[in-house]
Design a protein around this motif. Structure first.
Motif, PDB file in Angstrom:
ATOM      1  N   GLY A 122       0.828  -1.206   0.000  1.00  0.00           N
ATOM      2  CA  GLY A 122       0.000   0.000   0.000  1.00  0.00           C
ATOM      3  C   GLY A 122       0.862   1.256   0.000  1.00  0.00           C
ATOM      4  O   GLY A 122       2.063   1.214   0.325  1.00  0.00           O
ATOM      5  N   GLY A 123       0.231   2.361  -0.364  1.00  0.00           N
ATOM      6  CA  GLY A 123       0.938   3.638  -0.306  1.00  0.00           C
ATOM      7  C   GLY A 123       1.259   3.995   1.141  1.00  0.00           C
ATOM      8  O   GLY A 123       2.244   4.687   1.424  1.00  0.00           O
ATOM      9  N   GLN A 124       0.432   3.503   2.049  1.00  0.00           N
ATOM     10  CA  GLN A 124       0.641   3.813   3.465  1.00  0.00           C
ATOM     11  C   GLN A 124       2.040   3.383   3.916  1.00  0.00           C
ATOM     12  O   GLN A 124       2.691   4.060   4.698  1.00  0.00           O
ATOM     13  N   ILE A 127       4.722   5.990   3.292  1.00  0.00           N
ATOM     14  CA  ILE A 127       4.810   7.066   4.293  1.00  0.00           C
ATOM     15  C   ILE A 127       5.599   6.555   5.498  1.00  0.00           C
ATOM     16  O   ILE A 127       6.494   7.224   6.018  1.00  0.00           O
ATOM     17  N   TYR A 148      -3.321  14.593   5.120  1.00  0.00           N
ATOM     18  CA  TYR A 148      -3.926  13.254   5.081  1.00  0.00           C
ATOM     19  C   TYR A 148      -4.027  12.688   6.504  1.00  0.00           C
ATOM     20  O   TYR A 148      -3.004  12.486   7.159  1.00  0.00           O
ATOM     21  N   TYR A 195       5.864  17.245   2.703  1.00  0.00           N
ATOM     22  CA  TYR A 195       4.855  16.238   2.371  1.00  0.00           C
ATOM     23  C   TYR A 195       3.682  16.917   1.687  1.00  0.00           C
ATOM     24  O   TYR A 195       3.040  17.794   2.264  1.00  0.00           O
ATOM     25  N   ILE A 197       0.197  16.369  -1.149  1.00  0.00           N
ATOM     26  CA  ILE A 197      -0.723  15.567  -1.974  1.00  0.00           C
ATOM     27  C   ILE A 197      -1.243  16.543  -3.031  1.00  0.00           C
ATOM     28  O   ILE A 197      -2.245  17.236  -2.819  1.00  0.00           O
ATOM     29  N   ASN A 202      -6.358  14.844  -0.150  1.00  0.00           N
ATOM     30  CA  ASN A 202      -7.081  14.203   0.948  1.00  0.00           C
ATOM     31  C   ASN A 202      -6.590  14.846   2.229  1.00  0.00           C
ATOM     32  O   ASN A 202      -5.419  14.706   2.552  1.00  0.00           O
ATOM     33  N   ASP A 230       2.640  12.553  -2.625  1.00  0.00           N
ATOM     34  CA  ASP A 230       1.687  11.467  -2.366  1.00  0.00           C
ATOM     35  C   ASP A 230       0.549  11.611  -3.380  1.00  0.00           C
ATOM     36  O   ASP A 230      -0.241  12.555  -3.312  1.00  0.00           O
ATOM     37  N   PRO A 232      -2.247   9.353  -4.825  1.00  0.00           N
ATOM     38  CA  PRO A 232      -3.150   8.223  -5.104  1.00  0.00           C
ATOM     39  C   PRO A 232      -4.254   8.571  -6.094  1.00  0.00           C
ATOM     40  O   PRO A 232      -4.874   7.686  -6.664  1.00  0.00           O
ATOM     41  N   TYR A 233      -4.519   9.885  -6.283  1.00  0.00           N
ATOM     42  CA  TYR A 233      -5.747  10.283  -6.987  1.00  0.00           C
ATOM     43  C   TYR A 233      -5.534  10.931  -8.346  1.00  0.00           C
ATOM     44  O   TYR A 233      -6.503  11.299  -9.000  1.00  0.00           O
ATOM     45  N   THR A 268      -0.219   4.208  -5.756  1.00  0.00           N
ATOM     46  CA  THR A 268      -0.953   3.069  -5.193  1.00  0.00           C
ATOM     47  C   THR A 268      -1.985   2.536  -6.184  1.00  0.00           C
ATOM     48  O   THR A 268      -2.518   3.297  -7.006  1.00  0.00           O
ATOM     49  N   SER A 270      -4.632   1.289  -4.895  1.00  0.00           N
ATOM     50  CA  SER A 270      -5.825   1.251  -4.041  1.00  0.00           C
ATOM     51  C   SER A 270      -7.025   1.957  -4.644  1.00  0.00           C
ATOM     52  O   SER A 270      -8.142   1.490  -4.517  1.00  0.00           O
ATOM     53  N   LYS A 271      -6.820   3.107  -5.264  1.00  0.00           N
ATOM     54  CA  LYS A 271      -7.978   3.889  -5.708  1.00  0.00           C
ATOM     55  C   LYS A 271      -8.317   3.662  -7.177  1.00  0.00           C
ATOM     56  O   LYS A 271      -9.407   4.004  -7.609  1.00  0.00           O
ATOM     57  N   ARG A 278      -3.559  -4.339  -1.322  1.00  0.00           N
ATOM     58  CA  ARG A 278      -2.469  -3.741  -0.535  1.00  0.00           C
ATOM     59  C   ARG A 278      -1.196  -3.589  -1.369  1.00  0.00           C
ATOM     60  O   ARG A 278      -0.126  -4.073  -0.980  1.00  0.00           O
TER      61      ARG A 278
HETATM   62  C1  LIG Z   1      -3.222  10.705   0.463  1.00  0.00           C
HETATM   63  C2  LIG Z   1      -3.164   9.248   0.734  1.00  0.00           C
HETATM   64  N1  LIG Z   1      -1.981   8.670   0.867  1.00  0.00           N
HETATM   65  C3  LIG Z   1      -1.861   7.368   1.115  1.00  0.00           C
HETATM   66  C4  LIG Z   1      -2.984   6.566   1.254  1.00  0.00           C
HETATM   67  C5  LIG Z   1      -2.798   5.116   1.553  1.00  0.00           C
HETATM   68  O1  LIG Z   1      -3.263   4.307   0.527  1.00  0.00           O
HETATM   69  P1  LIG Z   1      -3.043   2.762   0.440  1.00  0.00           P
HETATM   70  O2  LIG Z   1      -4.385   2.142   0.459  1.00  0.00           O
HETATM   71  O3  LIG Z   1      -2.350   2.548  -0.867  1.00  0.00           O
HETATM   72  O4  LIG Z   1      -2.184   2.319   1.573  1.00  0.00           O
HETATM   73  C6  LIG Z   1      -4.249   7.134   1.135  1.00  0.00           C
HETATM   74  C7  LIG Z   1      -5.455   6.335   1.339  1.00  0.00           C
HETATM   75  O5  LIG Z   1      -6.556   6.803   1.498  1.00  0.00           O
HETATM   76  C8  LIG Z   1      -4.339   8.514   0.855  1.00  0.00           C
HETATM   77  O6  LIG Z   1      -5.514   9.134   0.709  1.00  0.00           O
END
Ligand SMILES: Cc1ncc(COP(=O)(O)O)c(C=O)c1O
Length: 491
Positions: A122-124, A127, A148, A195, A197, A202, A230, A232-233, A268, A270-271, A278
């Motif tokens: 995951g992107g998490q 971080i 975020y 940092y 986005i 978000n 960061d 994701p979107y 990521t 994820s979205k 993950r």
């Molecule tokens: C700005 C941002 N960074 C990172 C993440 C983490 O995403 P992931 O599901 O890939 O761990 C999110 C998830 O909502 C996010 O909004």
């Protein structure tokens, strides 16, 4: 018989009592103080009620993915790559998954060298790994305000000092950033990274303008500062022209066109596909990548081979006309989320009206609404959930001090049906009106006071309130609840 840790009843696991915690207190690392739970977490637990409409999650709508396709791809992986799928993979990720990442980034106009990509859980995890690699206790990170909410507990856990810069409609103002950097420099301090986005932030829903992106990259070069971009979107844009990533702008400055010197990029699946896989990634300058890799070895050795191979199979799929299927699915998501965004904006107009102002995102998953300054959205959430069965993320979750953002809220429009969006906003609007009416009665003033000009109040010197835990702000399902649902179905 296997003993269930969570208890046979499938109810929520009890939290440890203060007495139980005290027994272990001396053993916990100092950093865990930044990880404590909050009152909000208890409130968030109420989301488990099926009658609660939750606009709180950071969820995409995974019900849109074709079940037959999911089954087919999984079956292919299982039948054709059994041993690989069940085996550990390289820490930096499988080449087949990295090829997909390079393709995703190219779709956003960003060329990357596959050797500078690391696949993450995951992107998490990016971080977390960036903090693990760069942050000693007391080190400075500069972030947007709001930021975020899921990064807040990570920054706290690494005991970073986070300076947040209030955004406007064009994202982080870079002259403010420069002022901040000058002030820090005067104190002999240099941030470890900035940092940001940049796309459909978000939780703020705003996008950094091209001029600011360019200037940010210039400032970073003038001062030799790293940025964590960061993103994701970025591909979930519903209108307007796409803007270049900081990574690609930095690569231009460096002259190589394929490698940035001072930007660490976070991406990521994820979205644009699924958070359940993950799978995320980082692209980083090689020396940083090397450390991220070492950090990841210590965290989880490697990301899931099963889901990396799944993604690789998915990216081989093409539509009838030859278009990659993942791009077709992305279009489908964009259409759906654009419509839901519009439903939410219309509902806000109808039910919040003059009592609030809110962002109008050109993409992403979130609207950020700021109410009359007398309303504290943490309190409002408690009431909204108890009496109206509706949830959102209160603004404080997006500030390190847990104080600012108290009149704001984050609203997710992507993972909720049109009807639930309308109904959810109607219910929140009702609680807002009720509270304002009450204030009006108590103070004799008009209930129609405007939202504050600035969404934030200055932080106080008081003991900061605990920021909510990660599981709260991204609203993950609880194991007990999942188990209970499964047991119910198995019966
Ligand atoms: C700005 C941002 N960074 C990172 C993440 C983490 O995403 P992931 O599901 O890939 O761990 C999110 C998830 O909502 C996010 O909004």
């Amino acid at each position: 018989m296997t003993r269930s840790i969570s208890g046979a009843g499938g109810g929520r696991r009890a939290r440890p009592t203060a007495h139980e915690l005290a027994r272990y207190e001396a053993l916990f690392a100092a950093r865990t103080r930044g990880m404590k739970s909050s009152a909000m977490r208890e409130m968030m637990a109420l989301t488990e009620r099926p009658d609660v409409i939750s606009l709180a999650g950071g969820l995409p709508d995974t019900s849109t993915f074709a079940p037959e396709l999911f089954a087919k791809l999984m079956a292919q992986v299982a039948a054709e790559q059994t041993a690989r799928a069940l085996q550990y993979g390289p820490t930096e990720g499988m080449a087949a998954a990295v090829d997909c990442i390079v393709e995703v980034m190219a779709a956003e106009g960003t060329l990357v060298d596959p050797d500078e990509v690391i696949v993450t859980t995951g992107g998490q995890q990016v971080i977390d790994l960036v903090c693990k690699t760069l942050i000693d206790p007391g080190d400075v990170i500069v972030a947007e305000a709001p930021t975020y909410p899921g990064a807040v507990p990570t920054f706290s856990a690494y005991q970073a000092e986070v300076e947040q810069i209030e955004m406007d409609a064009d994202g982080m103002p870079i002259d403010e950033l420069e002022g901040m950097l000058d002030r820090l420099q005067a104190q002999g301090r240099r941030p470890k990274f900035i940092y940001t986005i940049p796309n459909f932030q978000n939780p703020g829903g705003v996008t950094m303008s091209l001029a600011r992106r360019r200037r940010l990259v210039e400032v970073a070069h003038e001062r030799e500062l790293l940025s964590l971009e960061d993103n994701p979107y970025g591909l979930l844009r519903y209108e307007g022209e796409p803007l270049p990533t900081l990574y690609s702008l930095d690569a231009e400055v460096g002259g190589t066109r394929a490698a940035a010197d001072l930007v660490i990029y976070l991406g990521t699946f994820s979205k644009i596909l699924s958070p359940g896989l993950r799978l995320g990634w980082a692209v980083a300058p090689r020396p940083v990548l090397e450390k991220l890799n070492l950090g990841k070895q210590g965290s989880d050795l490697c990301s899931s081979s099963v889901t990396q191979l799944f993604v690789a199979e998915y990216f081989k799929e093409h539509e009838g006309r030859g278009e990659p299927r993942w791009l077709g699915y992305l279009e489908q998501l964009k259409e759906l989320y654009r419509r839901r965004r519009d439903v939410m904006l219309a509902a806000l107009d109808e039910h919040f009206g003059e009592h609030a102002r809110w962002t109008k995102p050109q993409g992403g998953l979130f609207v950020w609404a700021t109410l009359d300054e007398r309303i504290d959205t943490t309190d409002l959430l408690a009431q909204a959930r108890e009496s109206e069965g509706v949830a959102f993320v209160p603004g404080r979750a997006a500030y390190m001090d847990g104080q600012r953002g108290s009149s704001s809220m984050r609203l997710n429009f992507a993972g909720v049906s049109d009807d639930d969006i309308r109904e959810g906003i109607r219910r929140i609007g009702r609680v807002v009106h009720e509270q304002l009416g009450l204030y009006g009665t108590l103070s004799g003033s008009s209930p129609a006071a405007k939202p504050q000009a600035e969404p934030v109040a200055e932080p106080t010197d008081d003991e900061p309130e605990q920021a909510p835990g990660l599981a709260d702000v991204v609203e993950l399902p609880r194991r007990d609840r999942e188990d209970a649902a499964r047991r119910q179905k198995d019966r």
